[in-house]
Write an enzyme that holds these catalytic residues in place. Structure first.
Site, short mmCIF file in Angstrom:
data_model
loop_
_atom_site.label_atom_id
_atom_site.label_comp_id
_atom_site.label_asym_id
_atom_site.label_seq_id
_atom_site.Cartn_x
_atom_site.Cartn_y
_atom_site.Cartn_z
N SER A 1 -14.07 59.08 -50.74
CA SER A 1 -14.66 58.32 -50.04
C SER A 1 -15.86 57.73 -50.62
O SER A 1 -16.61 58.86 -50.98
CB SER A 1 -14.87 58.28 -48.58
N TYR B 1 -16.50 61.55 -40.27
CA TYR B 1 -15.99 60.80 -41.64
C TYR B 1 -16.64 61.39 -42.72
O TYR B 1 -16.07 61.94 -43.58
CB TYR B 1 -15.91 59.38 -41.47
P1 NAP Z 1 -5.58 54.11 -42.85
O1 NAP Z 1 -5.60 53.24 -41.74
O2 NAP Z 1 -6.74 55.10 -43.03
O3 NAP Z 1 -3.91 54.64 -43.05
C1 NAP Z 1 -3.81 55.77 -43.43
C2 NAP Z 1 -2.57 56.13 -42.97
O4 NAP Z 1 -2.39 57.36 -42.66
C3 NAP Z 1 -1.73 55.28 -41.75
O5 NAP Z 1 -0.56 55.00 -41.92
C4 NAP Z 1 -2.06 56.15 -40.35
O6 NAP Z 1 -1.17 56.13 -39.50
C5 NAP Z 1 -1.72 57.54 -40.99
N1 NAP Z 1 -2.18 58.66 -40.39
C6 NAP Z 1 -3.35 58.70 -39.70
N2 NAP Z 1 -3.13 60.08 -39.08
C7 NAP Z 1 -2.27 60.75 -39.52
C8 NAP Z 1 -1.69 61.97 -39.03
N3 NAP Z 1 -2.22 63.12 -38.41
N4 NAP Z 1 -0.42 62.46 -39.95
C9 NAP Z 1 0.22 61.53 -40.69
N5 NAP Z 1 -0.34 60.05 -40.86
C10 NAP Z 1 -1.47 59.84 -40.29
O7 NAP Z 1 -5.56 53.32 -44.12
P2 NAP Z 1 -6.31 53.06 -45.51
O8 NAP Z 1 -7.52 52.20 -45.46
O9 NAP Z 1 -5.36 52.69 -46.59
O10 NAP Z 1 -6.86 54.51 -45.96
C11 NAP Z 1 -6.22 55.36 -46.55
C12 NAP Z 1 -7.06 56.60 -47.14
O11 NAP Z 1 -8.30 56.20 -47.75
C13 NAP Z 1 -7.79 57.31 -45.95
O12 NAP Z 1 -7.79 58.57 -46.32
C14 NAP Z 1 -9.26 56.70 -45.96
O13 NAP Z 1 -10.12 57.43 -45.38
C15 NAP Z 1 -9.16 56.22 -47.34
N6 NAP Z 1 -10.23 55.44 -47.59
C16 NAP Z 1 -10.18 54.12 -47.23
C17 NAP Z 1 -11.11 53.17 -47.83
C18 NAP Z 1 -10.99 51.65 -47.11
O14 NAP Z 1 -11.93 50.95 -47.65
N7 NAP Z 1 -10.06 51.28 -46.62
C19 NAP Z 1 -12.22 53.59 -48.54
C20 NAP Z 1 -12.27 54.82 -48.95
C21 NAP Z 1 -11.43 55.78 -48.40
P3 NAP Z 1 -1.97 55.13 -38.34
O15 NAP Z 1 -1.67 53.64 -38.76
O16 NAP Z 1 -1.28 55.49 -37.05
O17 NAP Z 1 -3.23 55.60 -37.84
C1 GCO Z 2 -17.28 52.72 -43.19
C2 GCO Z 2 -15.88 52.44 -43.84
C3 GCO Z 2 -16.12 53.27 -44.95
C4 GCO Z 2 -14.79 53.18 -45.90
C5 GCO Z 2 -14.61 53.95 -47.28
C6 GCO Z 2 -15.54 53.78 -48.26
O1 GCO Z 2 -17.22 52.19 -41.95
O2 GCO Z 2 -18.25 52.68 -43.65
O3 GCO Z 2 -14.88 52.41 -42.99
O4 GCO Z 2 -16.17 54.73 -44.66
O5 GCO Z 2 -13.52 52.90 -45.26
O6 GCO Z 2 -14.17 55.36 -46.78
O7 GCO Z 2 -15.45 54.31 -48.98
#
Ligand code: NAP
Ligand code: GCO
Length: 266
Positions: free
Chosen positions: A146, A159
């Site tokens: 992240s 986080y």
């Molecule tokens: P997300 O909402 O974080 O979804 C991740 C998936 O993981 C969901 O299907 C969730 O189920 C599932 N999950 C949660 N806890 C779990 C567990 N204990 N066992 C198995 N599955 C589980 O969606 P996303 O935004 O696509 O994020 C994916 C990854 O990228 C995460 O690690 C997040 O931190 C990272 N990330 C996201 C962003 C962003 O801007 N979106 C940026 C940087 C990094 P539920 O729907 O039930 O929660």
């Molecule tokens: C927040 C966001 C982030 C992102 C992501 C950024 O509240 O600042 O949810 O943490 O999702 O991980 O890279």
């Protein structure tokens, strides 16, 4: 060098928490380059939704219900995948959660929960696949990090602690298992439009953009939120033989956020 360096034909990829969002887009990208997709999600409903979504894209994915924080369940899932599909060649630790709570108001149990899903689970999943990767002669592990692997901000202490830890777990897996031809790298997405960030993008009552949405646009040289598909190319690269000498890297895919000092005052 030719396109074959990116070919994932014959490779088995396990992407965690990949029913929708970033995990789904990464899995779709890997499948497009030939990989066989296995994914899990936390409950049956999400898993079935995922299966249907992959089918709609023409992908025959193998879905598993599994809580990635439960070591016994993860070990059982990996064993089942080995029996039903084959040894996991590519693991993408994508499942994650966030809780946006000011630190001094956050219960220790909430802090622990975030660390459990975002840091302990990637350890548990990597530990489950590495022995067979060693026996097979190599493998690829990608940890979804992240911006918070590098930066802090209000309300995301757990986080940020977890994703900072995940960056170092990535470097340590690379250090410890690089000798077995295992490459472990991270992808650090910027701000990506998924359900996880939907509350930060909700339009205001008067139709104007959410202040956080405006803040992110001003912070991002690309002047847009990322789309889950923006992560697919980097994931294919880090899953393929094209990156065989890349190990312990965190590849930030952020439209330039981490390079930018911020907009100058007008
Ligand atoms: P997300 O909402 O974080 O979804 C991740 C998936 O993981 C969901 O299907 C969730 O189920 C599932 N999950 C949660 N806890 C779990 C567990 N204990 N066992 C198995 N599955 C589980 O969606 P996303 O935004 O696509 O994020 C994916 C990854 O990228 C995460 O690690 C997040 O931190 C990272 N990330 C996201 C962003 C962003 O801007 N979106 C940026 C940087 C990094 P539920 O729907 O039930 O929660
Ligand atoms: C927040 C966001 C982030 C992102 C992501 C950024 O509240 O600042 O949810 O943490 O999702 O991980 O890279």
């Amino acid at each position: 060098m030719d396109l074959k360096a990116f070919d994932l034909t014959g490779k088995v990829a396990l992407v965690t928490g990949a029913s929708y969002g970033i995990g789904f887009a990464i899995a779709k990208g890997l499948a497009g380059c030939g990989a066989t997709i296995c994914f899990n999600d936390i409950n049956e409903e999400l898993m079935n939704k995922g299966i249907a979504a992959y089918k709609a894209e023409g992908i025959e994915a193998h879905g598993y219900v599994c809580d990635v924080t439960d070591e016994d369940a993860v070990q059982a899932m990996v064993k089942k995948i080995e029996e039903e599909v084959g040894v996991v060649d590519i693991l993408v630790n994508n499942a994650g959660i966030i809780k946006r709570i000011p630190m001094i108001e956050m219960a220790a149990s909430d802090f622990r929960k975030v660390i459990d899903v975002d840091l302990n689970a990637p350890f548990i999943c990597a530990k489950a696949v590495i022995p067979s990767m060693i026996k097979k002669g190599g493998g690829k592990i990608i940890n979804i990090c992240s911006m918070m692997s590098e930066f802090g901000r209000e309300t995301v202490s757990a986080y940020a602690a977890a994703k900072g830890g995940l960056k170092m777990l990535t470097k340590n897996i690379a250090s410890e298992y690089g000798q077995y031809n295992i490459q472990c790298n991270g992808i650090g997405p910027g701000y990506i439009a998924t359900p996880q960030t939907a509350p930060l993008r909700e339009p205001q009552a008067d139709g104007s953009r959410h202040p956080f949405d405006q803040f992110i646009l001003a912070k991002t040289p690309a002047n847009r939120w990322g789309e889950p598909e923006d992560l697919a190319g980097p994931a294919v690269f880090l899953s393929s033989s094209a990156s065989d000498f890349v190990n312990g890297l965190i590849l930030y895919v952020d439209g330039g956020i981490a390079a930018y000092i911020g907009k100058q005052p007008s």
